[in-house]
Scaffold this motif. Sequence first.
Motif, PDB file in Angstrom:
ATOM      1  N   ASN A  14       0.816  -1.223   0.000  1.00 42.39           N
ATOM      2  CA  ASN A  14       0.000   0.000   0.000  1.00 42.39           C
ATOM      3  C   ASN A  14       0.849   1.272   0.000  1.00 42.39           C
ATOM      4  N   GLU A  15       2.162   1.150   0.136  1.00 44.61           N
ATOM      5  CA  GLU A  15       3.043   2.323   0.121  1.00 44.61           C
ATOM      6  C   GLU A  15       3.682   2.537  -1.254  1.00 44.61           C
ATOM      7  N   ILE A  16       3.422   1.645  -2.190  1.00 49.33           N
ATOM      8  CA  ILE A  16       3.975   1.770  -3.537  1.00 49.33           C
ATOM      9  C   ILE A  16       2.836   2.131  -4.485  1.00 49.33           C
ATOM     10  N   PRO A  17       2.974   3.221  -5.227  1.00 48.78           N
ATOM     11  CA  PRO A  17       1.894   3.616  -6.139  1.00 48.78           C
ATOM     12  C   PRO A  17       1.821   2.726  -7.371  1.00 48.78           C
ATOM     13  N   TRP A  18       0.615   2.593  -7.908  1.00 48.43           N
ATOM     14  CA  TRP A  18       0.423   1.900  -9.174  1.00 48.43           C
ATOM     15  C   TRP A  18       0.864   2.808 -10.313  1.00 48.43           C
ATOM     16  N   GLU A  19       1.445   2.208 -11.349  1.00 49.34           N
ATOM     17  CA  GLU A  19       1.836   2.917 -12.560  1.00 49.34           C
ATOM     18  C   GLU A  19       1.018   2.320 -13.702  1.00 49.34           C
ATOM     19  N   THR A  20       0.329   3.154 -14.466  1.00 50.62           N
ATOM     20  CA  THR A  20      -0.423   2.663 -15.627  1.00 50.62           C
ATOM     21  C   THR A  20       0.575   2.332 -16.731  1.00 50.62           C
ATOM     22  N   VAL A  21       0.507   1.089 -17.237  1.00 50.72           N
ATOM     23  CA  VAL A  21       1.469   0.644 -18.248  1.00 50.72           C
ATOM     24  C   VAL A  21       0.799   0.178 -19.539  1.00 50.72           C
ATOM     25  N   GLY A  22      -0.500   0.339 -19.628  1.00 51.52           N
ATOM     26  CA  GLY A  22      -1.228  -0.053 -20.828  1.00 51.52           C
ATOM     27  C   GLY A  22      -2.710   0.014 -20.558  1.00 51.52           C
ATOM     28  N   ASP A  23      -3.501  -0.250 -21.569  1.00 51.20           N
ATOM     29  CA  ASP A  23      -4.952  -0.225 -21.433  1.00 51.20           C
ATOM     30  C   ASP A  23      -5.387  -1.363 -20.515  1.00 51.20           C
ATOM     31  N   GLY A  24      -5.875  -1.031 -19.334  1.00 53.74           N
ATOM     32  CA  GLY A  24      -6.323  -2.035 -18.377  1.00 53.74           C
ATOM     33  C   GLY A  24      -5.197  -2.700 -17.613  1.00 53.74           C
ATOM     34  N   LEU A  25      -3.987  -2.111 -17.649  1.00 59.29           N
ATOM     35  CA  LEU A  25      -2.807  -2.691 -16.982  1.00 59.29           C
ATOM     36  C   LEU A  25      -2.156  -1.673 -16.047  1.00 59.29           C
ATOM     37  N   ARG A  26      -1.898  -2.112 -14.812  1.00 61.33           N
ATOM     38  CA  ARG A  26      -1.177  -1.282 -13.844  1.00 61.33           C
ATOM     39  C   ARG A  26      -0.061  -2.116 -13.233  1.00 61.33           C
ATOM     40  N   ARG A  27       1.073  -1.471 -12.887  1.00 61.74           N
ATOM     41  CA  ARG A  27       2.224  -2.197 -12.358  1.00 61.74           C
ATOM     42  C   ARG A  27       2.783  -1.484 -11.120  1.00 61.74           C
ATOM     43  N   LYS A  28       3.290  -2.320 -10.196  1.00 61.26           N
ATOM     44  CA  LYS A  28       4.076  -1.847  -9.057  1.00 61.26           C
ATOM     45  C   LYS A  28       5.415  -2.554  -9.111  1.00 61.26           C
ATOM     46  N   VAL A  29       6.503  -1.788  -8.988  1.00 63.75           N
ATOM     47  CA  VAL A  29       7.825  -2.382  -8.852  1.00 63.75           C
ATOM     48  C   VAL A  29       8.083  -2.449  -7.352  1.00 63.75           C
ATOM     49  N   PHE A  30       8.165  -3.677  -6.832  1.00 61.74           N
ATOM     50  CA  PHE A  30       8.321  -3.841  -5.383  1.00 61.74           C
ATOM     51  C   PHE A  30       9.738  -3.583  -4.912  1.00 61.74           C
ATOM     52  N   THR A  31      10.661  -4.393  -5.343  1.00 63.71           N
ATOM     53  CA  THR A  31      12.039  -4.228  -4.909  1.00 63.71           C
ATOM     54  C   THR A  31      12.953  -4.925  -5.899  1.00 63.71           C
ATOM     55  N   TYR A  32      14.225  -4.544  -5.853  1.00 65.42           N
ATOM     56  CA  TYR A  32      15.166  -5.110  -6.809  1.00 65.42           C
ATOM     57  C   TYR A  32      16.589  -4.774  -6.406  1.00 65.42           C
ATOM     58  N   ASP A  33      17.511  -5.518  -7.011  1.00 69.36           N
ATOM     59  CA  ASP A  33      18.916  -5.146  -7.064  1.00 69.36           C
ATOM     60  C   ASP A  33      19.358  -5.476  -8.483  1.00 69.36           C
ATOM     61  N   ALA A  34      20.625  -5.437  -8.766  1.00 76.68           N
ATOM     62  CA  ALA A  34      21.087  -5.667 -10.141  1.00 76.68           C
ATOM     63  C   ALA A  34      20.742  -7.064 -10.657  1.00 76.68           C
ATOM     64  N   ASN A  35      20.556  -8.032  -9.746  1.00 79.25           N
ATOM     65  CA  ASN A  35      20.348  -9.422 -10.131  1.00 79.25           C
ATOM     66  C   ASN A  35      18.906  -9.895 -10.137  1.00 79.25           C
ATOM     67  N   LEU A  36      18.003  -9.165  -9.485  1.00 82.41           N
ATOM     68  CA  LEU A  36      16.656  -9.686  -9.264  1.00 82.41           C
ATOM     69  C   LEU A  36      15.663  -8.541  -9.120  1.00 82.41           C
ATOM     70  N   MET A  37      14.437  -8.742  -9.622  1.00 82.85           N
ATOM     71  CA  MET A  37      13.383  -7.732  -9.475  1.00 82.85           C
ATOM     72  C   MET A  37      12.040  -8.433  -9.292  1.00 82.85           C
ATOM     73  N   MET A  38      11.213  -7.872  -8.391  1.00 81.56           N
ATOM     74  CA  MET A  38       9.853  -8.370  -8.189  1.00 81.56           C
ATOM     75  C   MET A  38       8.866  -7.242  -8.500  1.00 81.56           C
ATOM     76  N   THR A  39       7.868  -7.587  -9.327  1.00 80.00           N
ATOM     77  CA  THR A  39       6.825  -6.628  -9.675  1.00 80.00           C
ATOM     78  C   THR A  39       5.456  -7.274  -9.514  1.00 80.00           C
ATOM     79  N   MET A  40       4.430  -6.434  -9.529  1.00 87.38           N
ATOM     80  CA  MET A  40       3.048  -6.901  -9.505  1.00 87.38           C
ATOM     81  C   MET A  40       2.327  -6.181 -10.638  1.00 87.38           C
TER      82      MET A  40
END
Length: 115
Positions: A14-40
């Motif tokens: 709930n502390e990460i804002p949604w980003e609109t990335v397409g028609d009917g699509l929203r994304r949150k980038v949770f956390t990452y480093d150079a080797n790994l990334m988790m998104t929703m």
Amino acid sequence: MTLNPKELRFVKANEIPWETVGDGLRRKVFTYDANLMMTMVAFEMGAVGSMHQHPHTQVSYVESGVFEITIGEEVKVLHKGDAYYIPPNILHGAVCREPGVLVDVFTPMREDFIE
């Protein structure tokens, strides 16, 4: 958006804002480093994750909803609790059959998501 991974060891959705990335699509980038990334990614009914490919290995978990997932020449319908693996440089996409959320993990991280 530039994030300091050290500051994101614990992520509150709930502390990460949604980003609109397409028609009917929203994304949150949770956390990452150079080797790994988790998104929703949240999909509305009928939303399409267009066919694409990238050099990253990807695994995804169907947190909710129903999705028709295409990986290469193979198409499967996946439901809440299912998961899938995408090797690097393989054409893939998704069509949302019932509104839902995918949790995506990439290695290495997707630099294009944070530019």
